[in-house]
Design a protein around this motif. Structure first.
Motif, PDB file in Angstrom:
ATOM      1  N   ILE A  84      45.592  -7.004 115.559  1.00  0.00           N
ATOM      2  CA  ILE A  84      44.342  -6.225 115.573  1.00  0.00           C
ATOM      3  C   ILE A  84      44.625  -4.728 115.392  1.00  0.00           C
ATOM      4  O   ILE A  84      43.714  -3.906 115.469  1.00  0.00           O
ATOM      5  N   GLY A  85      45.878  -4.387 115.206  1.00  0.00           N
ATOM      6  CA  GLY A  85      46.246  -2.990 114.946  1.00  0.00           C
ATOM      7  C   GLY A  85      46.078  -2.062 116.139  1.00  0.00           C
ATOM      8  O   GLY A  85      45.847  -0.860 115.967  1.00  0.00           O
ATOM      9  N   CYS A  86      46.210  -2.583 117.359  1.00  0.00           N
ATOM     10  CA  CYS A  86      46.008  -1.754 118.561  1.00  0.00           C
ATOM     11  C   CYS A  86      47.176  -0.803 118.822  1.00  0.00           C
ATOM     12  O   CYS A  86      47.052   0.094 119.655  1.00  0.00           O
ATOM     13  N   LEU A  98      43.456  -5.873 107.253  1.00  0.00           N
ATOM     14  CA  LEU A  98      44.598  -6.513 107.903  1.00  0.00           C
ATOM     15  C   LEU A  98      45.547  -5.438 108.403  1.00  0.00           C
ATOM     16  O   LEU A  98      45.735  -4.410 107.740  1.00  0.00           O
ATOM     17  N   THR A  99      46.113  -5.666 109.575  1.00  0.00           N
ATOM     18  CA  THR A  99      47.092  -4.718 110.124  1.00  0.00           C
ATOM     19  C   THR A  99      48.412  -5.455 110.302  1.00  0.00           C
ATOM     20  O   THR A  99      48.426  -6.611 110.750  1.00  0.00           O
ATOM     21  N   ILE A 100      49.486  -4.760 109.941  1.00  0.00           N
ATOM     22  CA  ILE A 100      50.783  -5.448 109.868  1.00  0.00           C
ATOM     23  C   ILE A 100      51.868  -4.622 110.566  1.00  0.00           C
ATOM     24  O   ILE A 100      52.138  -3.493 110.155  1.00  0.00           O
ATOM     25  N   PRO A 101      52.486  -5.164 111.613  1.00  0.00           N
ATOM     26  CA  PRO A 101      53.609  -4.436 112.234  1.00  0.00           C
ATOM     27  C   PRO A 101      54.801  -4.420 111.269  1.00  0.00           C
ATOM     28  O   PRO A 101      55.206  -5.479 110.768  1.00  0.00           O
ATOM     29  N   LEU A 135      67.522  -8.136 125.041  1.00  0.00           N
ATOM     30  CA  LEU A 135      67.954  -9.501 124.693  1.00  0.00           C
ATOM     31  C   LEU A 135      69.206  -9.896 125.475  1.00  0.00           C
ATOM     32  O   LEU A 135      69.349 -11.036 125.910  1.00  0.00           O
ATOM     33  N   GLU A 136      70.112  -8.895 125.660  1.00  0.00           N
ATOM     34  CA  GLU A 136      71.343  -9.169 126.421  1.00  0.00           C
ATOM     35  C   GLU A 136      71.028  -9.601 127.849  1.00  0.00           C
ATOM     36  O   GLU A 136      71.758 -10.362 128.461  1.00  0.00           O
ATOM     37  N   LYS A 137      69.899  -9.078 128.373  1.00  0.00           N
ATOM     38  CA  LYS A 137      69.499  -9.416 129.756  1.00  0.00           C
ATOM     39  C   LYS A 137      68.616 -10.664 129.798  1.00  0.00           C
ATOM     40  O   LYS A 137      68.049 -11.003 130.828  1.00  0.00           O
ATOM     41  N   GLY A 138      68.427 -11.275 128.632  1.00  0.00           N
ATOM     42  CA  GLY A 138      67.598 -12.480 128.576  1.00  0.00           C
ATOM     43  C   GLY A 138      66.121 -12.181 128.448  1.00  0.00           C
ATOM     44  O   GLY A 138      65.279 -13.067 128.612  1.00  0.00           O
ATOM     45  N   GLU A 139      65.785 -10.902 128.211  1.00  0.00           N
ATOM     46  CA  GLU A 139      64.373 -10.540 128.047  1.00  0.00           C
ATOM     47  C   GLU A 139      64.009 -10.491 126.567  1.00  0.00           C
ATOM     48  O   GLU A 139      64.890 -10.517 125.707  1.00  0.00           O
ATOM     49  N   VAL A 140      62.714 -10.401 126.275  1.00  0.00           N
ATOM     50  CA  VAL A 140      62.296 -10.342 124.868  1.00  0.00           C
ATOM     51  C   VAL A 140      62.085  -8.880 124.462  1.00  0.00           C
ATOM     52  O   VAL A 140      61.843  -8.025 125.317  1.00  0.00           O
ATOM     53  N   PRO A 141      62.168  -8.566 123.168  1.00  0.00           N
ATOM     54  CA  PRO A 141      61.954  -7.194 122.726  1.00  0.00           C
ATOM     55  C   PRO A 141      60.595  -6.645 123.187  1.00  0.00           C
ATOM     56  O   PRO A 141      59.622  -7.392 123.319  1.00  0.00           O
ATOM     57  N   ALA A 142      60.572  -5.316 123.424  1.00  0.00           N
ATOM     58  CA  ALA A 142      59.391  -4.659 124.001  1.00  0.00           C
ATOM     59  C   ALA A 142      58.124  -4.895 123.179  1.00  0.00           C
ATOM     60  O   ALA A 142      57.044  -5.118 123.738  1.00  0.00           O
ATOM     61  N   CYS A 143      58.232  -4.883 121.848  1.00  0.00           N
ATOM     62  CA  CYS A 143      57.040  -5.040 121.002  1.00  0.00           C
ATOM     63  C   CYS A 143      56.416  -6.431 121.179  1.00  0.00           C
ATOM     64  O   CYS A 143      55.199  -6.584 121.128  1.00  0.00           O
ATOM     65  N   ILE A 144      57.256  -7.419 121.400  1.00  0.00           N
ATOM     66  CA  ILE A 144      56.760  -8.799 121.571  1.00  0.00           C
ATOM     67  C   ILE A 144      56.101  -8.935 122.942  1.00  0.00           C
ATOM     68  O   ILE A 144      55.019  -9.508 123.081  1.00  0.00           O
ATOM     69  N   GLU A 145      56.769  -8.360 123.940  1.00  0.00           N
ATOM     70  CA  GLU A 145      56.279  -8.434 125.319  1.00  0.00           C
ATOM     71  C   GLU A 145      54.912  -7.745 125.461  1.00  0.00           C
ATOM     72  O   GLU A 145      54.033  -8.245 126.146  1.00  0.00           O
ATOM     73  N   ALA A 146      54.755  -6.612 124.747  1.00  0.00           N
ATOM     74  CA  ALA A 146      53.544  -5.798 124.945  1.00  0.00           C
ATOM     75  C   ALA A 146      52.324  -6.303 124.174  1.00  0.00           C
ATOM     76  O   ALA A 146      51.191  -5.924 124.497  1.00  0.00           O
ATOM     77  N   CYS A 147      52.523  -7.133 123.164  1.00  0.00           N
ATOM     78  CA  CYS A 147      51.419  -7.514 122.284  1.00  0.00           C
ATOM     79  C   CYS A 147      50.351  -8.343 123.014  1.00  0.00           C
ATOM     80  O   CYS A 147      50.652  -9.414 123.544  1.00  0.00           O
ATOM     81  N   PRO A 148      49.105  -7.856 123.059  1.00  0.00           N
ATOM     82  CA  PRO A 148      48.049  -8.610 123.763  1.00  0.00           C
ATOM     83  C   PRO A 148      47.557  -9.831 122.972  1.00  0.00           C
ATOM     84  O   PRO A 148      46.863 -10.685 123.517  1.00  0.00           O
ATOM     85  N   GLU A 149      47.913  -9.898 121.693  1.00  0.00           N
ATOM     86  CA  GLU A 149      47.416 -10.982 120.838  1.00  0.00           C
ATOM     87  C   GLU A 149      48.493 -12.018 120.486  1.00  0.00           C
ATOM     88  O   GLU A 149      48.253 -12.910 119.678  1.00  0.00           O
ATOM     89  N   ASP A 150      49.657 -11.857 121.061  1.00  0.00           N
ATOM     90  CA  ASP A 150      50.798 -12.759 120.757  1.00  0.00           C
ATOM     91  C   ASP A 150      51.054 -12.879 119.249  1.00  0.00           C
ATOM     92  O   ASP A 150      51.221 -13.984 118.716  1.00  0.00           O
ATOM     93  N   VAL A 151      51.050 -11.733 118.601  1.00  0.00           N
ATOM     94  CA  VAL A 151      51.284 -11.714 117.148  1.00  0.00           C
ATOM     95  C   VAL A 151      52.703 -12.186 116.823  1.00  0.00           C
ATOM     96  O   VAL A 151      52.924 -12.884 115.845  1.00  0.00           O
TER      97      VAL A 151
END
Lengths: 321, 150
Positions: free
Chosen positions: A52-54, A121-124, A206-222
Motif C-alpha cells: 500500500i506504499g505506507c 501500484l507501489t513496489i519496495p 538473521l544471525e540472531k534468528g530474526e527476520v529483516p526489519a522491512c519484513i517485520e515492520a510491514c503491516p500488509e505482509d507484503v
C-alpha cells in the motif's frame, strides 16, 4: 629439427604427456566439486499486489540500520584528478524516494491497469541479492561478500568506494558516500572515494534468528522470507492465483528477491521513475555467465599446450626414424 | 628452430601485455585517470569486457606454460638450465596461476571460499603480478648493464 629420440625417450615422453592429461582431468573434476552449492540460500517473496506504499518498511530499515550508516569526516580530502566526484549524502539523510547510502530501500510508484481498472501500484525496491552477485565476485578487494544464506553485503571497513560494484550491478544498487572508510588512511587523493552502501538484508538480525526489519515492520505482509525453493514455489502459486507475473527468478542468472505482480513487468518498467538510485524492471541476462563459460573453455588451454608439445615430439620422433 | 622460439617469445610478450592491462583494468582506475577517454581505449572502462579478456589471455598463458614445461620434460629444450632468475620466474608464474585459477573457481555460483580466503587470493594475485613486473624491470636493467660492460 634433428634431435635424436630413442624408443625409451619416446615412451617416457608419452607417459609424461598422458600423466599431464590425467592431471588436467583431475583439475576439472576438482573444480566441478568446488562449485557445488553448500546449502540453500534464503529468498524473499514480494507480493506487489499487497503493497500500500505506507513506507513502514523504509523507516524500519533506516531505524534498524542506523548504526551502519556513515559519519563522514569533513572537509573531504582533495581528490586527483578533479573529475572524481564527491558524493555526499550526509546532509540529505531524509531522502526516501531513491536509494542512497542512508536509504537502502525505497518505494517505487507505477500506474497500471489491473483487471481493467487503473490502479497505482507501489513496489519496495532494494538489492536483489543475486545468486552469483557481480558486485561480490568482481570486487577487486573482496570488500563485498556473499554469506552462506545467499545475502550479499559490503564490508564498510574494507570498501574503498571505487564504485565498481555499482557499475557491474545490473540495477546500479550500491550507493557511495565520500569522506569515510579505509581510503582516508591510504592514498585519499589518488585512490578510492569513500564507501559503497546497500541493503545487507539485515544480516545481523538473521544471525540472531530474526527476520529483516522491512519484513517485520510491514503491516500488509507484503514480504515473505524462506528457503529459495519454497519461496519460488509460493511465488509460482501466487502468480497462478492472480494470473500474474514473476521477476527475479531468472534475472541475472537468478536472484533471492522474487517479485510477483498482477501486471507484466515490462509494463511496470515503462511506468516507474528510473535513474540513478532508482532501479528498473528490465530483463537482465546473466552477467557472470560469459566469463564462467570462458573459464570452462579455458580448461582446454593446458590440454592444447600438451597436444602441441606432443605433436612436436611426435614429429621429432618421426624425423629420427 | 630459431624462428619457432621467436614465435613463442612473441606469444608470451603479447599475452603478458594484454593480461597485465586487463588485470589492472579490474581496478576502477582507467576511467578515473582519463586512460579510457583516449580514442579507441573506451573498452578499458568496461569491467565485463576486460574480465573476459583477462580470462582469455590467462587461458593462452596457461597453454603456453604447459607447452614450455612439456617441451622441457620431453625434449629438454626451451630452458637451457635452471638459473636463479629462472627459479624466481617459475615461483611467480606458479603463484599467479594458482591464485588466478582459484579466483576463477570463486567466480562460479555457490563456491565455498570464505571471505578471508577471497581477500587473501585478491591480495596475493596482485602481489605476484607486482613481483613479476618488478622482476621484469630488474632483468631489463641487468641485461642492459651486461651489454654495456661488454
Amino acid at each position: 629439427m634433428s634431435k635424436k629420440i630413442s624408443r625409451r625417450a619416446f615412451l617416457k615422453g608419452s607417459i609424461t604427456i598422458a600423466g599431464s592429461v590425467a592431471a588436467s582431468a583431475t583439475g576439472v573434476s576438482t573444480a566441478t566439486a568446488l562449485t557445488r552449492e553448500k546449502k540453500e540460500p534464503l529468498a524473499t517473496l514480494i507480493d506487489i499486489s499487497k503493497c500500500i506504499g505506507c513506507e513502514e518498511c523504509v523507516y524500519a530499515c533506516q531505524e534498524s540500520n542506523a548504526d551502519k550508516y556513515p559519519n563522514p569526516e569533513k572537509p573531504y580530502p582533495e581528490m586527483f584528478p578533479k573529475r572524481v566526484p564527491i558524493e555526499d549524502w550526509s546532509q540529505k539523510r531524509d531522502v526516501t524516494d531513491r536509494l542512497t547510502p542512508y536509504n537502502w530501500l525505497y518505494i517505487q510508484h507505477a500506474t497500471a491497469k489491473v483487471d481493467g481498472e487503473e490502479r497505482e501500484l507501489t513496489i519496495p525496491r532494494r538489492c536483489m541479492h543475486c545468486d552469483n552477485p557481480p558486485c561480490v565476485k568482481l570486487c577487486p578487494w573482496g570488500a563485498a561478500k556473499q554469506e552462506d544464506n545467499g545475502l550479499s553485503r559490503i564490508d564498510s571497513d574494507l570498501c574503498l568506494g571505487g564504485s565498481k560494484c555499482k557499475t557491474v550491478c545490473p540495477w546500479d544498487i550500491p550507493q557511495r558516500q565520500t569522506g569515510t572508510g579505509l581510503y582516508l588512511k591510504l592514498l585519499p587523493a589518488l585512490a578510492g572515494n569513500g564507501v559503497m552502501y546497500k541493503c545487507d538484508r539485515c544480516y545481523n538480525l538473521l544471525e540472531k534468528g530474526e527476520v529483516p526489519a522491512c519484513i517485520e515492520a510491514c503491516p500488509e505482509d507484503v514480504q515473505t522470507i524462506g528457503p529459495r525453493s519454497e519461496i519460488l514455489e509460493q511465488a509460482h502459486a501466487l502468480a497462478k492465483e492472480m494470473n500474474g507475473y514473476i521477476y527475479g527468478e531468472h534475472e541475472n542468472g537468478g536472484t533471492s528477491t522474487i517479485y510477483v505482480s498482477p501486471v507484466p513487468f515490462d509494463e511496470l518498467n515503462n511506468n516507474i521513475e528510473k535513474g540513478d538510485g532508482q532501479a528498473h524492471f528490465e530483463k537482465v541476462e546473466n552477467k557472470m555467465a560469459s566469463g564462467n563459460n570462458i573459464a570452462k573453455a579455458m580448461l582446454i588451454a593446458p590440454l592444447a599446450g600438451i597436444a602441441a608439445a606432443a605433436g612436436k615430439f611426435y614429429k621429432a620422433a618421426k624425423e629420427d626414424e | 628452430m630459431k624462428k619457432k622460439i621467436n614465435i613463442q617469445s612473441c606469444l608470451y610478450g603479447i599475452t603478458f601485455f594484454f593480461i597485465t592491462l586487463s588485470g589492472f583494468a579490474q581496478m576502477p582506475i582507467f576511467k578515473r585517470y582519463y586512460i579510457s577517454d583516449i580514442p579507441g581505449l573506451g573498452w578499458l572502462a568496461d569491467f565485463y569486457i576486460t574480465h573476459l579478456m583477462h580470462y582469455m589471455f590467462a587461458g593462452i598463458f596457461m597453454g603456453l606454460v604447459v607447452y614450455s614445461i612439456s617441451n622441457f620434460i620431453v625434449l629438454k629444450t626451451g630452458f637451457i638450465q635452471l638459473t636463479r632468475d629462472m627459479i624466481i620466474k617459475i615461483v611467480i608464474f606458479s603463484g599467479l596461476i594458482l591464485t588466478g585459477s582459484l579466483m576463477v573457481i570463486k567466480n562460479f555460483s555457490g563456491t565455498p571460499f570464505s571471505n578471508g580466503m577471497v581477500i587473501a587470493l585478491d591480495i596475493l594475485h596482485i602481489l605476484f603480478c607486482m613481483a613479476l613486473l618488478f622482476f621484469g624491470v630488474y632483468q631489463l636493467i641487468k641485461r642492459k648493464k651486461e651489454l654495456l660492460s661488454g
